[in-house]
Enzyme design. Structure first.
Site, PDB file in Angstrom:
ATOM      1  N   HIS A   1      -7.246   0.846  -6.569  1.00 38.77           N
ATOM      2  CA  HIS A   1      -7.457  -0.007  -5.378  1.00 38.77           C
ATOM      3  C   HIS A   1      -8.125  -1.293  -5.889  1.00 38.77           C
ATOM      4  CE1 HIS A   1      -7.824  -1.237  -1.361  1.00 38.77           C
ATOM      5  NE2 HIS A   1      -8.712  -0.394  -0.887  1.00 38.77           N
ATOM      6  N   ARG A   9     -13.447  -8.725   1.160  1.00 43.47           N
ATOM      7  CA  ARG A   9     -12.024  -8.468   0.927  1.00 43.47           C
ATOM      8  C   ARG A   9     -11.217  -9.738   1.194  1.00 43.47           C
ATOM      9  NH1 ARG A   9     -10.132  -3.298   1.093  1.00 43.47           N
ATOM     10  NH2 ARG A   9      -8.257  -4.324   0.354  1.00 43.47           N
ATOM     11  N   ARG A  67       0.881  -1.180   0.000  1.00 48.27           N
ATOM     12  CA  ARG A  67       0.000   0.000   0.000  1.00 48.27           C
ATOM     13  C   ARG A  67       0.910   1.220   0.000  1.00 48.27           C
ATOM     14  NH1 ARG A  67      -5.437   1.463   3.392  1.00 48.27           N
ATOM     15  NH2 ARG A  67      -6.199   0.002   1.809  1.00 48.27           N
ATOM     16  N   ASP A  76     -17.170   6.678  -1.641  1.00 48.45           N
ATOM     17  CA  ASP A  76     -15.871   6.531  -0.969  1.00 48.45           C
ATOM     18  C   ASP A  76     -15.641   7.853  -0.240  1.00 48.45           C
ATOM     19  OD1 ASP A  76     -13.232   5.956  -0.270  1.00 48.45           O
ATOM     20  OD2 ASP A  76     -12.421   6.204  -2.294  1.00 48.45           O
ATOM     21  N   CYS A  94     -16.747   1.541   0.352  1.00 49.73           N
ATOM     22  CA  CYS A  94     -15.536   0.748   0.584  1.00 49.73           C
ATOM     23  C   CYS A  94     -15.058   0.852   2.030  1.00 49.73           C
ATOM     24  CB  CYS A  94     -14.434   1.165  -0.391  1.00 49.73           C
ATOM     25  SG  CYS A  94     -14.002   2.901  -0.278  1.00 49.73           S
ATOM     26  N   GLN A 105     -10.109  -3.890  -3.687  1.00 52.48           N
ATOM     27  CA  GLN A 105     -11.399  -3.369  -3.229  1.00 52.48           C
ATOM     28  C   GLN A 105     -12.478  -3.623  -4.275  1.00 52.48           C
ATOM     29  OE1 GLN A 105     -12.246  -1.645  -0.202  1.00 52.48           O
ATOM     30  NE2 GLN A 105     -14.221  -2.251  -1.050  1.00 52.48           N
TER      31      GLN A 105
HETATM   32  N1   CP Z   1     -11.423  -0.173   2.181  1.00 54.45           N
HETATM   33  C1   CP Z   1     -10.164  -0.230   2.627  1.00 54.45           C
HETATM   34  O1   CP Z   1      -9.220  -0.455   1.878  1.00 54.45           O
HETATM   35  O2   CP Z   1     -10.046  -0.053   3.972  1.00 54.45           O
HETATM   36  P1   CP Z   1      -8.691   0.125   4.793  1.00 54.45           P
HETATM   37  O3   CP Z   1      -8.101   1.455   4.403  1.00 54.45           O
HETATM   38  O4   CP Z   1      -9.124   0.082   6.234  1.00 54.45           O
HETATM   39  O5   CP Z   1      -7.758  -0.980   4.450  1.00 54.45           O
HETATM   40  N1  NVA Z   2      -9.888   6.617  -1.679  1.00 54.64           N
HETATM   41  C1  NVA Z   2      -9.595   6.187  -0.327  1.00 54.64           C
HETATM   42  C2  NVA Z   2      -9.806   4.725  -0.165  1.00 54.64           C
HETATM   43  C3  NVA Z   2      -9.698   4.242   1.240  1.00 54.64           C
HETATM   44  C4  NVA Z   2      -9.868   2.763   1.369  1.00 54.64           C
HETATM   45  C5  NVA Z   2      -8.186   6.565   0.037  1.00 54.64           C
HETATM   46  O1  NVA Z   2      -7.289   6.417  -0.806  1.00 54.64           O
HETATM   47  O2  NVA Z   2      -7.956   7.022   1.160  1.00 54.64           O
END
Ligand code: CP
Ligand code: NVA
Length: 299
Positions: A128, A286, A101, A218, A258, A131
């Protein structure tokens, strides 16, 4: 070497195969002994916070028989400026796979190239993909199929989740409306690549929601954009999923998020709670889709 770096880089056939495999992993959880990652150690390399992604990958890898090392950016030399290509070459000699990430999509692509181990995108600023696989599995479960599907994504139309939705619509051919203010439209450079003529962008949330099968949102302030918070909250204010918007969608429309959710911003507290059963199934999914992805890319 297989990776899972984006929806963009996947074929429709492979996405469908992964969804079918996810259904099997979900049905068989806890029943059969799963040892697909026996003897393997996977690194989770996270430069941003996470609840769902971290826990679902840690649990998923363990359920497949593997071991996990969680590395946050600040704990390793990457946080002190060691290049990603060097971090990749070190980890590639020690672990059997990586879940990353981070910010730049190019970092994850470089990691995959230099580490020579299966690499999975656990969120970048661009996509993502895990997701969206969980979202598609949820829609499949609740609706029975992805045929004649109309999805409306409401809010920040140029964030990672929106872009993964756009690529999913491009690959799988369903209708996608992005309802966003003009300054949050997807970049023209992305839209220009689309061949699916049923991907629309509108600045009218009610028009976007009209008879949609799925309303999706989101956060308005993605990780890394915190300095823009005040401006974003003001500019996206009219793009909330709430009861009047749900009333415009198809009867029994699904509401998906999400997560994490900020009640009173991108979704009203009332709407979130009414659709909590679906939204938390979505979160659980997930785990199942990622087990399918892990078993697909493993060496
Ligand atoms: N939806 C999602 O990716 O959540 P987190 O940021 O908690 O991993
Ligand atoms: N768009 C959001 C997704 C979180 C799971 C972010 O990048 O923070």
């Amino acid at each position: 070497m297989k990776h899972f770096l984006s929806i963009e880089s996947e074929t429709a056939e492979h996405l469908v195969a992964l969804l079918e495999s996810s259904v099997q992993f979900k049905a068989n959880r806890g029943k059969a002994s799963e040892s697909l990652l026996d003897g393997q150690t996977w690194a989770l390399l996270f430069s941003k916070p996470s609840t769902r992604t971290r826990v679902s990958f840690e649990v998923g890898i363990r359920e497949l028989g593997g071991a996990v090392i969680f590395l946050s950016r600040g704990d390793i030399q990457l946080g002190r400026g060691e290049p990603i290509i060097d971090t990749a070459r070190v980890l590639g000699r020690m672990v059997q796979g990586a879940v990353i990430r981070t910010f730049a999509q190019s970092d994850i692509e470089q990691f995959a190239e230099y580490s020579q181990i299966p690499t999975i995108n656990a969120l970048t600023d661009y996509e993502h993909p895990c997701q969206i696989m969980a979202d598609l599995l949820t829609i499949l479960e609740k609706r029975g199929s992805l045929d004649d599907l109309k999805v409306c994504f409401i809010g920040d139309g140029k964030n990672n989740v929106a872009y993964s939705w756009i690529w999913a619509a491009e690959r799988l051919g369903f209708e996608l409306r992005i309802a966003a203010p003009d300054s949050y439209r997807p970049a023209d450079s992305i839209l220009e690549k689309m061949t699916n003529s049923r991907i629309f962008v509108t600045d009218d949330p009610l028009a976007g929601a009209d008879q949609a099968d799925v309303l999706y949102t989101d956060v308005w302030v993605s990780m890394g954009f915190e300095e823009e918070s005040a401006r974003r909250l003001a500019e996206l204010d009219a793009f909330q999923i709430n009861e009047p918007l749900v009333a415009r969608a198809a009867p029994k429309a699904l509401v998906l998020h999400c997560l994490p959710a900020y009640r009173g911003r991108e979704i009203s507290a009332e709407t979130l709670e009414k659709h909590a059963a679906t939204i938390f199934d979505q979160a659980e999914n997930r785990l199942h889709v990622q087990k399918a992805i892990l078993s697909d890319v493993r060496k």
